[in-house]
Scaffold this motif. Structure first.
Motif, short mmCIF file in Angstrom:
data_model
loop_
_atom_site.label_atom_id
_atom_site.label_comp_id
_atom_site.label_asym_id
_atom_site.label_seq_id
_atom_site.Cartn_x
_atom_site.Cartn_y
_atom_site.Cartn_z
N GLY A 37 0.81 -1.21 0.00
CA GLY A 37 0.00 0.00 0.00
C GLY A 37 0.83 1.26 0.00
O GLY A 37 0.30 2.35 0.06
N SER A 38 2.15 1.15 -0.05
CA SER A 38 3.00 2.34 0.00
C SER A 38 3.57 2.67 -1.37
O SER A 38 4.48 3.45 -1.48
CB SER A 38 4.14 2.12 1.00
N GLY A 39 3.04 2.08 -2.43
CA GLY A 39 3.60 2.28 -3.75
C GLY A 39 3.04 3.48 -4.48
O GLY A 39 3.42 3.74 -5.60
N THR A 40 2.10 4.23 -3.88
CA THR A 40 1.54 5.38 -4.56
C THR A 40 2.23 6.64 -4.09
O THR A 40 2.46 6.84 -2.91
CB THR A 40 0.03 5.49 -4.28
N GLY A 41 2.55 7.49 -5.04
CA GLY A 41 3.15 8.77 -4.73
C GLY A 41 4.64 8.68 -4.50
O GLY A 41 5.22 7.60 -4.45
N PRO A 42 5.27 9.84 -4.37
CA PRO A 42 6.71 9.87 -4.14
C PRO A 42 7.06 9.36 -2.75
O PRO A 42 6.34 9.60 -1.79
CB PRO A 42 7.07 11.35 -4.30
N ARG A 43 8.16 8.66 -2.67
CA ARG A 43 8.61 8.12 -1.38
C ARG A 43 9.63 9.06 -0.76
O ARG A 43 10.43 9.66 -1.46
CB ARG A 43 9.24 6.75 -1.57
N PRO A 44 9.65 9.17 0.56
CA PRO A 44 10.63 10.05 1.21
C PRO A 44 12.05 9.48 1.11
O PRO A 44 12.24 8.26 1.09
CB PRO A 44 10.17 10.09 2.67
N GLU A 45 13.00 10.37 1.02
CA GLU A 45 14.41 9.96 0.95
C GLU A 45 14.89 9.66 2.37
O GLU A 45 14.70 10.46 3.27
CB GLU A 45 15.24 11.09 0.35
N PRO A 46 15.51 8.51 2.58
CA PRO A 46 15.98 8.19 3.94
C PRO A 46 17.18 9.04 4.33
O PRO A 46 18.01 9.39 3.51
CB PRO A 46 16.36 6.71 3.85
N GLU A 169 11.46 19.15 0.47
CA GLU A 169 11.51 18.51 -0.85
C GLU A 169 10.42 17.45 -0.99
O GLU A 169 9.79 17.35 -2.05
CB GLU A 169 12.89 17.87 -1.07
N HIS A 170 10.18 16.68 0.07
CA HIS A 170 9.17 15.63 0.02
C HIS A 170 7.77 16.23 -0.09
O HIS A 170 6.94 15.74 -0.87
CB HIS A 170 9.28 14.74 1.26
N GLU A 171 7.49 17.29 0.66
CA GLU A 171 6.18 17.91 0.59
C GLU A 171 5.94 18.55 -0.78
O GLU A 171 4.83 18.50 -1.32
CB GLU A 171 6.01 18.93 1.71
N ALA A 172 7.00 19.14 -1.36
CA ALA A 172 6.86 19.70 -2.71
C ALA A 172 6.58 18.59 -3.73
O ALA A 172 5.75 18.76 -4.63
CB ALA A 172 8.13 20.47 -3.08
N ARG A 175 2.94 17.52 -3.32
CA ARG A 175 2.02 18.49 -3.93
C ARG A 175 2.00 18.35 -5.45
O ARG A 175 0.95 18.38 -6.07
CB ARG A 175 2.39 19.92 -3.52
N GLN A 176 3.19 18.21 -6.02
CA GLN A 176 3.28 18.07 -7.47
C GLN A 176 2.59 16.77 -7.93
O GLN A 176 1.89 16.75 -8.93
CB GLN A 176 4.74 18.07 -7.90
N TYR A 177 2.79 15.70 -7.18
CA TYR A 177 2.15 14.42 -7.51
C TYR A 177 0.63 14.54 -7.43
O TYR A 177 -0.09 14.03 -8.29
CB TYR A 177 2.65 13.33 -6.57
N GLU A 178 0.12 15.22 -6.39
CA GLU A 178 -1.33 15.37 -6.24
C GLU A 178 -1.91 16.22 -7.37
O GLU A 178 -3.00 15.93 -7.87
CB GLU A 178 -1.65 15.98 -4.88
N ARG A 179 -1.18 17.27 -7.79
CA ARG A 179 -1.66 18.09 -8.90
C ARG A 179 -1.74 17.28 -10.19
O ARG A 179 -2.70 17.38 -10.94
CB ARG A 179 -0.74 19.30 -9.11
N ARG A 180 -0.71 16.45 -10.42
CA ARG A 180 -0.71 15.63 -11.63
C ARG A 180 -1.81 14.59 -11.59
O ARG A 180 -2.46 14.31 -12.59
CB ARG A 180 0.64 14.93 -11.80
N SER A 181 -2.02 13.97 -10.43
CA SER A 181 -3.02 12.90 -10.35
C SER A 181 -4.43 13.45 -10.40
O SER A 181 -5.33 12.78 -10.89
CB SER A 181 -2.81 12.06 -9.10
N THR A 182 -4.67 14.67 -9.92
CA THR A 182 -6.03 15.22 -9.98
C THR A 182 -6.35 15.72 -11.39
O THR A 182 -7.51 15.79 -11.75
CB THR A 182 -6.21 16.38 -8.99
N ARG A 183 -5.33 16.05 -12.18
CA ARG A 183 -5.57 16.47 -13.57
C ARG A 183 -6.06 15.30 -14.42
O ARG A 183 -6.80 15.48 -15.36
CB ARG A 183 -4.28 17.02 -14.18
N ARG A 184 -5.63 14.10 -14.10
CA ARG A 184 -6.06 12.92 -14.84
C ARG A 184 -7.44 12.51 -14.37
O ARG A 184 -7.61 12.09 -13.24
CB ARG A 184 -5.08 11.77 -14.61
#
Length: 195
Positions: A37-46, A169-172, A175-184
């Protein structure tokens, strides 16, 4: 199997290819991430020593607060050990009898390099360093390693070193991922094709 290189004799995509060949490791890892269930969206950098516990400030014995305390203690212990090593080096110079001027130069060099390494490391917690500048400062950072350790120690009192930068960086990226996914909208395979 071919004797020359250890590959199968059948050509790619032929009917003789076994169906149970293992998938590529990246595909397996991606499938495992989707299954969890963690495969959606960008993952945080460790972060070093913190992994991804900085994202939600995970509690527990191996959580965020415990790792911050361990990083503070570890970096302070490394500073103390490093100061003992530098003290032995200073005593070696004094025993060698190289003179007061050389001893003064060595002390000033270590002091300046330590201060510059502290400043550079502290700035790297807030912004990504330029790789070319980082490569040119490698020697200075090696000489002033005590400053880098001190910067790491003091930063652990407020956050995991580098957490603010990684969080921004992760929050940006989120946000970018959510904008792209809501456009589709809708399923593109169900759209009518014009003849």
């Amino acid at each position: 199997m071919s004797d020359e290189n250890g590959t199968r004799d059948t050509s790619a995509g032929s009917r003789g290819t076994p169906a149970a060949e293992p998938a590529e490791p990246r595909a397996e890892a991606a499938a495992a991430g989707r299954a969890e269930g963690s495969g959606t969206g960008p993952r945080p950098e460790p972060l070093r020593f913190f992994g991804t516990t900085w994202v939600d400030h995970d509690p527990g014995l191996q959580g965020y607060a415990a790792r911050r305390a361990a990083a503070a203690v570890g970096s302070l212990g490394a500073v103390v050990g490093s100061c003992f090593v530098l003290r032995f080096a200073y005593q070696g110079i004094a025993i060698a009898g190289l003179g007061g001027f050389v001893t003064l130069l060595v002390v000033v060099m270590f002091t300046i390099c330590t201060a510059l390494a502290f400043r550079h490391t502290w700035e790297c917690f807030a912004k990504r360093p330029d790789p070319d500048r980082q490569a040119s400062l490698r020697g200075l950072l090696a000489v002033g390693f005590v400053g880098s350790l001190l910067a790491y120690f003091f930063r652990t009192f407020t956050e995991a070193p580098g957490e603010k930068l990684h969080r921004a960086e992760h929050e940006a990226a989120l946000r970018q991922y959510e904008r792209r996914s809501t456009r589709r909208t809708g399923n593109p395979s169900k759209k009518r094709r014009r003849n």
